[in-house]
Motif scaffolding. Structure first.
Motif: not given
Ligand code: ATP
Ligand code: MG
Lengths: 452, 256
Positions: A77-78, A91-94, A413-414
């Motif tokens: 996420r950063r 990107a997170g959802v992917i 955590k990402d």
């Protein structure tokens, strides 16, 4: 009537109908239509412009966030924030997409989920065609037989071992049935006789009645036997129910509830109209009790109370409890829908059925329910849609359905704190499903209205 | 429409098809059938007429137990009917009924309406049932409409389908409750023609109707009812032309 006869009728004028004339067509085209509808007065023009401006503003912002400023490739996420602070971080959802769809189903075994779902859809495909005979039988076979195939694929194990041999037999029968449906479809397209007619000459030597049925059963059993011999060689990696999750689990719960809602609803609705006091009061109590508490309560009760009623050694997994709860909930709502339909059937239909000699079951199954259900298609579909959405509540009692998976992303955590994107993604998915359901209900309605 | 052999069918008037004995019915305190007694012979065409609310429908619907009655006995071919299974069986095997508003099954085609009872109750094969139904539909002149749905037919056509549907179960007695009252005048004739043809085959028929022309033409006897009572029974020449009671005369002046 006869006294209208006049002795000497005067010469009659001959009636010639006016020739038909095609309706007037508008020739102004699309721009003309827009001008006519949206800019036909000053007030209307101003209104149109305002709406267009607001729409433009909204769409631009949504697109900016979701597409133009969005980040599709990032490790966490950063990074997303660094690249584009006010865009979506897809990107997170992917990276979690697989989990959203399959839950914690082992990656190597996920093809089984795909195959299972595909088989289920393929089984239902013939229902779309009007030319296929006995579509009710196909639907019933899906309800009665498909779950065995699905359960075997999803749970795995050595064939016939972990799930028991009865389950194995049913799986073979199910697959054989599906084969017959499709082979017959192809054969009939080629203008040939169906597979089930194969043994007719043989069978007709031994018996005189029900030749076609017996021939069908013989073919069915033969294919099932072949299936059994093939499947006997197969062994799938066992997957525990606890690992089912994501959209896959949501689908299982929703389709189970949707298929069971109608039969349960019919039984409850007929029970409520029954003249026998015990049945009447029992049905009414179930309907009113279930309808007057929220689904969450029903779910909690199923998980905490059901085990108390059952003997201690009966191990009941959470999914089964939830399925029971959702079915009863859906059935109670459906019962009221169906009761509404039953009330709309005129008394004459019952009387006509009675004078033909049809008994209660025949009257209901052949005359009353088909009409009542047709009449209630919009309401029934609305219930189904809200049922599909309601199933997301099972995340609250700890089943890893798509909702819980989505919330889990924010704990990764990402991707700490990423709430919005998964929810948007789920909304889009659900919109697609629900919208296609309501569209399907419209076509169904239209198709059945043609019959009248 | 029908074979000419029907014309020659002699009526066997020795057997009683329906015997109604002192039938009494109340709706709450309202006494709608008062000691109604009537014998209907096999092959007889009985027309029931009378003013609105006189209990004609109630009487005819009591015969096949669509309506309950409190006192009295109805016997069919010598068998007294009660509320048990056996009686229901007798009723369904011997009586068919045609209603004022047709009551066809709107979700089934014309053909399916006619074959429903055959395939599900008689366990007839689909082929045989279709053949039989088509023969009946042909007889009432609407075989070409077999694949339509009732909603796509005119009233007269629907009523003819309803008649075929009843005939498919091969009843010995046909009950008609105002079969032409819901029809436009132009369609009344096509239904009456079918009924006249049916009468010629020797079918026992009980018809509630206001079509006096029909009564004069085919009825063996006419029953006149008023206020839940049978006032006059007799051949149409007697009851319709030369009534004995003022009540009948008054009614006939309105209808004719
Ligand atoms: N369900 C009912 N409840 C109470 N009273 C009824 C009911 N059905 C009929 N009645 C009464 O019973 C009487 C006889 O009714 P019925 O329908 O047999 O008359 P009818 O002779 O068939 O009249 P019509 O020519 O109008 O059809 C009437 O006075 C009617 O008001
Ligand atoms: Mg009446």
């Amino acid at each position: 009537m006869d006294d209208l006869n006049v002795k000497n009728p005067p010469a009659l004028k001959q009636f010639i109908p006016t020739p038909p004339r095609p309706p007037r067509q508008s020739k102004s085209g699309i721009f003309g239509t827009i001008r006519q509808r949206c800019f036909n007065s000053i007030g209307n023009s101003v209104l149109t412009l305002c709406v267009v401006a607001v729409l433009f503003y909204l769409v631009k912002h949504v697109l900016d966030w979701a597409v133009f400023n969005a980040v599709f490739i990032a490790d966490n996420r950063r990074q997303c924030m660094d690249i584009s602070p006010d865009g979506a971080c897809w990107a997170g959802v992917i990276s979690w997409f697989n989990g959203l769809i399959y839950g914690r189903f082992p990656v190597d075994e996920q093809w089984r989920v795909n195959v299972g779902v595909l088989l289920g859809l393929v089984w239902l495909l013939p229902l779309m065609s009007k030319r296929i005979p006995l579509r009710n039988v196909i639907l019933l076979s899906w309800i009665g037989l498909y779950p065995f195939v699905g359960a075997y694929l999803f749970l795995g194990g050595r064939f016939g071992a972990e799930l028991g041999w009865i389950h194995g037999v049913m799986t073979c029968l199910a697959l054989a049935f599906l084969t017959i449906i499709y082979v017959n479809w192809i054969l009939s397209a080629l203008g040939k006789k169906g597979l089930n007619e194969l043994f007719v000459p043989l069978v007709s030597r031994f018996v005189e009645r029900r030749i076609h049925l017996l021939s069908f059963v013989a073919v069915w059993l033969l294919i099932a036997l072949v299936m059994a011999l093939v499947l006997n060689q197969v062994s799938l990696e066992p997957v525990a129910i606890e690992r089912w999750g994501g959209l896959f689990l949501t689908f299982i719960i929703a389709s189970f509830a949707i298929t069971m809602a109608i039969p349960i609803g019919v039984v409850l609705a007929l029970g409520r109209r029954s003249k026998l006091p015990v049945i009447h009061w029992l049905s009414m109590t179930v309907i009113e009790l279930v309808r007057s508490v929220p689904l969450i309560t029903v779910l909690f009760m199923a998980v905490t109370l059901l085990p108390i009623f059952l003997p201690a050694d009966v191990e009941f997994n959470k999914l089964a409890q939830v399925l029971v709860a959702v079915c009863i909930f859906a059935g109670a709502y459906m019962a009221e829908n169906i009761r509404g339909g039953l009330q709309a059937i005129p008394k004459g239909q019952y009387e006509a059925a009675a004078t033909l000699g049809l008994g209660y079951l025949h009257t209901m199954a052949l005359i009353i329910l088909p009409q009542a259900l047709r009449m209630m298609i919009p309401n029934i579909m609305t219930s189904f849609i809200s049922l599909l959405k309601d199933t997301t509540l099972v995340s609250i009692i700890g089943l890893f359905d798509i909702m819980l998976m989505a919330r889990n992303i924010a704990n990764d955590k990402d991707w700490v704190g990423m709430h919005t994107e998964p929810l948007v993604m789920i909304s889009v998915l659900f919109f697609l499903f629900c919208y296609s359901m309501s569209q399907y209900s419209l076509t169904l309605e239209k198709r059945l209205k043609v019959d009248r | 429409m029908m074979t000419s052999s029907g014309h020659l069918a002699t009526k066997n008037t020795t057997n009683t098809a329906i015997k109604i004995d002192k039938l009494n019915k109340w709706y709450g305190d309202h006494h709608v059938l008062k000691d109604v007694s009537l014998d209907i012979s096999e092959g007889e065409i009985m027309v029931v007429c009378g003013p609105s609310g006189s209990g004609k429908s109630t009487l005819i619907r009591s015969l096949n137990h669509l309506e309950d009655y409190q006192e009295g006995v109805v016997s069919v071919f010598g068998q007294p009917l009660s509320r048990d299974r056996q009686s229901h069986k007798i009723i369904h095997q011997t009586m068919g009924m045609v209603f004022q508003n047709f009551n066809l099954f709107p979700h089934l085609t014309v053909l399916q309406n006619c074959t429903l009872g055959l395939t599900w109750l008689r366990k007839m094969s689909e082929r045989d049932a279709d053949k039989m139904a088509m023969r009946l539909l042909d007889r009432v002149g609407i075989a070409q409409l077999a694949t339509r749905y009732p909603g796509q037919l005119s009233g007269g056509q629907q009523q003819r389908v309803a008649i075929s549907r009843s005939l498919a179960m091969e009843p010995k007695i046909m009950l008609f409750d105002e079969p032409t009252s819901a029809l436009d005048p132009e369609m009344v004739k096509e239904v009456l023609d079918v009924m006249i043809d049916l009468a010629k085959t020797g079918m026992t028929m009980v018809c509630v109707t206001h079509e006096m022309q029909f009564a004069k033409q085919v009825a063996d006897r006419v029953v006149f009812m008023a206020d839940g009572e049978i006032i006059e029974v007799g051949p149409p020449e007697q009851v319709l032309v030369n009534p004995q009671w003022d009540r009948t005369k008054e009614f006939l002046q309105h209808v004719l």
